[in-house]
Design a protein around this motif. Structure first.
Motif: not given
Length: 188
Positions: A32-47
């Motif tokens: 799943d590539e959906n991201l939580p609303e408002g996640i920071a870019p660095d945290k997004a790529v790690l997740l």
């Protein structure tokens, strides 16, 4: 020796991983590539990198799995892959004459344990004309790329300056990955 597996179908990541001159297999992740609303870019790529690696590692618990993801961000706004030509044009207009950041996250899973990191590269674009943007969109290159451009292709004509790892902007920070794999026990 454990197999090395790239959890990605990206031809760019495949090409970059080949630079390490080690054999590897490819098993694209369907995470799943959906991201939580408002996640920071660095945290997004790690997740996302960790999700991709974990999804594939479940099928290959004895092997070393690499997951990766790249996002383009203007400030805290993540600029994803364009939905259509209008979206690509809007994104490229936002990037025109400005500096944005490209974040690439990598997760290496060995023995069920993820080791994750990210690289951030700042990219400055020249001011772009509508004609340049339209001509670029006509190439079709923007449509499968975060931020609506590929630095390794025609989009390179827009880049005034980069600060950081070029290969991270392409999709995989090869030099850092090499060092992380060595510390994980992979022999080169």
């Amino acid at each position: 020796m454990n197999r090395l597996i790239l959890a990605s179908g990206s031809p760019r990541r495949k090409e970059l991983l080949q630079k390490l001159q080690v054999p590897f297999d490819i098993f694209p992740s369907d995470a799943d590539e959906n991201l939580p609303e408002g996640i920071a870019p660095d945290k997004a790529v790690l997740l996302l990198a960790e999700r991709k690696a974990k999804t594939v590692a479940e099928s290959f618990p004895e092997d070393i799995v690499i997951g990766s993801d790249t996002v383009v961000a203007l400030g805290d706004e993540i600029l994803g892959k364009p939905l259509d030509s209008d979206d690509a044009k809007s994104t490229l207009k936002k990037l025109s004459g400005r500096t944005h950041s490209v974040f690439t996250g990598v997760s290496i899973i060995k023995d069920g344990e993820p080791q994750s990191f990210f690289e951030k590269t700042d990219v400055t674009f020249w001011a772009l004309t509508d004609e340049e943007i339209n001509r670029y969109i006509e190439t079709g290159e923007p449509f499968d790329k975060a931020g609506s451009y590929g630095i390794q292709g025609y989009g390179s004509l827009f880049v005034k300056e980069i600060k950081g790892d070029y290969y991270s902007v392409v999709g995989l920070p090869v030099s850092r990955l090499y060092r992380e794999l060595k510390s994980a026990g992979l022999s080169f």
